[in-house]
Design a protein around this motif. Structure first.
Motif, short mmCIF file in Angstrom:
data_model
loop_
_atom_site.label_atom_id
_atom_site.label_comp_id
_atom_site.label_asym_id
_atom_site.label_seq_id
_atom_site.Cartn_x
_atom_site.Cartn_y
_atom_site.Cartn_z
N GLU A 1 0.20 14.77 2.03
CA GLU A 1 -0.64 15.76 1.83
C GLU A 1 -1.65 15.71 2.51
O GLU A 1 -2.21 16.59 3.31
CB GLU A 1 -0.53 16.27 0.41
N ALA A 2 -2.65 14.49 2.21
CA ALA A 2 -3.77 14.33 2.87
C ALA A 2 -3.75 14.44 4.45
O ALA A 2 -4.52 14.88 5.15
CB ALA A 2 -4.25 13.20 2.50
N LEU A 3 -2.60 13.85 4.87
CA LEU A 3 -2.57 13.44 6.31
C LEU A 3 -2.10 14.80 7.21
O LEU A 3 -2.59 15.21 8.13
CB LEU A 3 -1.40 12.72 6.77
N HIS A 4 -1.49 15.80 6.16
CA HIS A 4 -1.06 16.99 6.75
C HIS A 4 -2.28 17.80 6.80
O HIS A 4 -2.68 18.72 7.98
CB HIS A 4 -0.06 17.85 6.05
N ALA A 5 -3.16 17.40 5.81
CA ALA A 5 -4.48 18.59 5.68
C ALA A 5 -5.59 18.14 6.87
O ALA A 5 -6.23 18.60 7.70
CB ALA A 5 -5.31 18.15 4.41
N VAL A 6 -5.63 16.54 7.01
CA VAL A 6 -6.44 16.28 8.31
C VAL A 6 -6.04 16.54 9.58
O VAL A 6 -6.37 17.00 10.40
CB VAL A 6 -6.50 14.54 8.23
N ALA A 7 -4.74 16.54 9.81
CA ALA A 7 -4.03 17.08 11.12
C ALA A 7 -4.24 18.53 11.40
O ALA A 7 -4.44 19.06 12.36
CB ALA A 7 -2.34 16.63 11.01
N LYS A 8 -4.33 19.15 10.28
CA LYS A 8 -4.51 20.66 10.41
C LYS A 8 -5.93 20.86 10.65
O LYS A 8 -6.26 21.61 11.71
CB LYS A 8 -4.06 21.41 9.04
N GLY A 9 -6.95 20.02 10.28
CA GLY A 9 -8.08 20.19 10.48
C GLY A 9 -8.59 20.01 11.90
O GLY A 9 -9.46 20.27 12.72
N SER B 1 2.83 14.01 13.94
CA SER B 1 3.44 12.77 14.88
C SER B 1 2.33 12.16 15.60
O SER B 1 2.40 10.85 15.91
CB SER B 1 4.52 13.53 15.66
N TYR B 2 1.16 12.98 15.90
CA TYR B 2 0.20 12.16 16.93
C TYR B 2 -0.20 10.98 16.22
O TYR B 2 -0.65 9.94 16.68
CB TYR B 2 -0.96 13.29 16.98
N PHE B 3 -0.45 11.05 14.56
CA PHE B 3 -1.20 9.89 13.81
C PHE B 3 -0.08 8.75 13.77
O PHE B 3 -0.62 7.75 13.14
CB PHE B 3 -1.74 10.38 12.68
N LEU B 4 1.20 9.08 13.94
CA LEU B 4 2.22 7.94 13.92
C LEU B 4 2.44 7.08 15.20
O LEU B 4 3.11 6.21 15.21
CB LEU B 4 3.26 8.54 13.11
N ALA B 5 1.87 7.52 16.15
CA ALA B 5 2.33 6.92 17.52
C ALA B 5 1.48 5.67 17.71
O ALA B 5 0.16 5.63 17.45
CB ALA B 5 1.94 7.91 18.76
N THR B 6 2.07 4.54 18.46
CA THR B 6 1.53 3.43 18.59
C THR B 6 0.29 3.57 19.70
O THR B 6 0.87 4.07 20.87
CB THR B 6 2.43 2.22 18.92
N ARG C 1 0.84 -1.22 0.04
CA ARG C 1 0.01 -0.01 -0.05
C ARG C 1 0.77 1.27 -0.07
O ARG C 1 1.88 1.40 0.73
CB ARG C 1 -0.86 0.14 1.16
N SER C 2 0.40 2.14 -0.70
CA SER C 2 1.14 3.62 -0.95
C SER C 2 0.56 4.32 0.44
O SER C 2 -0.48 4.16 0.81
CB SER C 2 0.79 4.26 -2.12
N GLY C 3 1.20 5.53 0.61
CA GLY C 3 0.79 6.49 1.79
C GLY C 3 1.69 6.67 2.99
O GLY C 3 2.86 6.11 2.61
N VAL C 4 1.30 7.07 3.98
CA VAL C 4 2.29 7.55 5.01
C VAL C 4 2.61 6.04 5.86
O VAL C 4 1.67 5.61 6.44
CB VAL C 4 1.90 8.56 6.09
N PRO C 5 3.75 5.62 5.66
CA PRO C 5 4.11 4.57 6.57
C PRO C 5 3.96 4.85 7.81
O PRO C 5 4.41 6.10 8.48
CB PRO C 5 5.66 4.02 6.13
N GLY C 6 3.54 3.97 8.95
CA GLY C 6 3.45 3.99 10.34
C GLY C 6 2.12 4.86 10.73
O GLY C 6 1.86 4.95 12.15
N PHE C 7 0.87 5.15 9.85
CA PHE C 7 -0.09 5.79 9.98
C PHE C 7 -0.88 4.42 10.81
O PHE C 7 -1.24 3.70 10.51
CB PHE C 7 -0.80 6.17 8.92
N ARG C 8 -1.64 5.35 11.94
CA ARG C 8 -2.41 4.36 12.91
C ARG C 8 -3.93 4.92 12.75
O ARG C 8 -4.26 6.19 13.38
CB ARG C 8 -1.94 4.82 14.36
#
Length: 407
Positions: free
Chosen positions: A51-59, A65-70, A2-9
């Motif tokens: 880019e999408a993860l940054h947009a969601v994080a901003k929203g 980094s919050y979305f990458l933590a276990t 899968r493409s996308g940000v590795p480590g996304f939880r």
């Protein structure tokens, strides 16, 4: 692959959206993405692109980094929410997620600090039907005895709870139907309490805190499923209220002071015991000081005076505030164990959330010229001298926190 940000939880996105009280559609509008994409990210079917993860994080007003933590495993212990029937599932999820954030903050702090060890008596029961009123009275007195409170009024309920190792959070949640939430975390074996400040008065806040303490003491062994049975939940709430009354108003000492079970008599006792007149009426009924007819008559006069909305002396008493998390953070920053920036990076939250959860003043994390490379040397500290966290002169217990590296 899968493409996308590795480590996304995905769990972190679900938690963050719940903490902000947003639907998938609302988050899509804030982030400029499609709700169908957010649904797939939360289900784990798809990973967001950078880019999408940054947009969601901003929203969501959170660092990426919050979305990458276990996620921490806090266990399956139920979250006891007041007014389950009147509170929406979304509101319970919002408060529950913010309590999880407070638990994560606590776990981070415990890497450097020895917080007061949990010292909370509990009933060893898995069925609430096994709990008798005598058990409630007994364990409430056991708490008082264990914490050295005697039989008199408790000067600061939140201070007592924090000295017993309970983490307390108070926040405004913009809901008139939810007063509190409590939970035992498996991650550190520690109890946590969230109190809403929306309808806060000193006496109400103390009763809410004692009520949540009742859940922690009486209902630790219950399962989440039990709370969704209306009849069971009603009895569980009654038991928690009974505990709160027994804890705040001990049978022996309080009944001896009720010289007149009347509204003027209770009003005279309110400033001493810091318990509402309504709660004192209920306690007298439970103790048999007044019968059902007397209770109904008192509440009729109580309502006629408009006291259900506001009682006498409510404005004269300052609501109690939690101290433990806020003072722990101040200790780490003041002693240069971490800088404010390092602390926020470690928590993976922005300043406004940490300040709110930890009862810190707005702007606490602003840059104040802290030198980031200064550290206290071990041999420059008297390890035998504890640093006081709570106000020990208010109660008998004198628990402290100290940096682990100083021991």
């Amino acid at each position: 692959m899968r493409s996308g940000v590795p480590g996304f939880r995905p769990e972190r996105l679900i938690e963050a959206r719940a903490a902000r009280g947003l639907t998938q559609v609302a988050l899509a509008d804030l982030s400029g993405r499609k709700s169908s994409n957010i649904s797939r990210w939360e289900s784990g079917e798809q990973l967001p692109e950078p880019e999408a993860l940054h947009a969601v994080a901003k929203g969501l007003n959170l660092p990426v980094s919050y979305f990458l933590a276990t996620p921490v495993e806090h266990g399956a212990a139920p979250m006891f929410a007041r007014s389950m029937a009147a509170t929406s599932k979304a509101m319970r999820a919002r408060v529950g997620s913010r309590l999880r954030w407070a638990q994560d903050v606590s776990l981070y702090l415990q890497q450097e600090l020895d917080l007061p060890a949990p010292d909370v008596p509990t009933l060893d029961v898995r069925d609430f039907l096994e709990i008798r009123d005598e058990d409630i009275e007994r364990v409430a007195m056991e708490c008082r005895e264990k914490w050295g409170l005697g039989l008199g009024p408790i000067s600061d309920v939140l201070l007592v709870m924090e000295n017993a190792g309970i983490i307390v959070v108070k926040e405004q949640i913009d809901s008139g139907n939810m007063d509190g939430l409590s939970n035992w975390s498996m991650a550190d074996g520690r109890p946590y309490v969230f109190l809403a400040t929306d309808k806060q008065t000193c006496v109400r806040s103390r009763m809410d805190a004692a009520h949540e303490l009742g859940h922690l003491v009486l209902h630790r062994g219950l399962t989440e499923r039990t709370l969704y049975d209306a009849a069971a939940f009603k009895e569980i709430e009654r038991q928690a209220f009974a505990f709160a009354g027994a804890f705040l108003l001990p049978a022996e000492s309080f009944s001896a002071e009720v010289w007149s079970p009347s509204l003027p008599g209770f009003q005279a006792l309110k400033s001493r015991w810091k318990v509402s007149i309504g709660a004192m009426i209920m306690r007298c009924a439970n103790l048999g000081i007044i019968d059902d007819e007397g209770k109904q008559r008192l509440f009729k006069h109580y309502s006629a005076k408009g006291w259900r909305k506001a009682e006498p002396l409510d404005r004269d008493m300052e609501p109690e505030r939690p101290r433990l998390l806020g003072r722990s953070i101040k200790l780490l920053c003041d002693e240069r164990i971490v800088t404010r920036t390092q602390l926020l990076d470690g928590l993976r939250l922005y300043a406004h959330d940490v300040e709110s959860l930890c009862d810190l003043p707005a702007g606490f994390f602003e840059n104040k010229g802290t030198v980031s490379d200064i550290r206290l040397k071990r041999n420059g500290i008297d390890a035998a001298t504890p640093i006081a966290l709570v106000d020990a002169d208010q109660i008998a217990t004198d628990n402290v926190v100290r940096p682990q590296r100083w021991r």
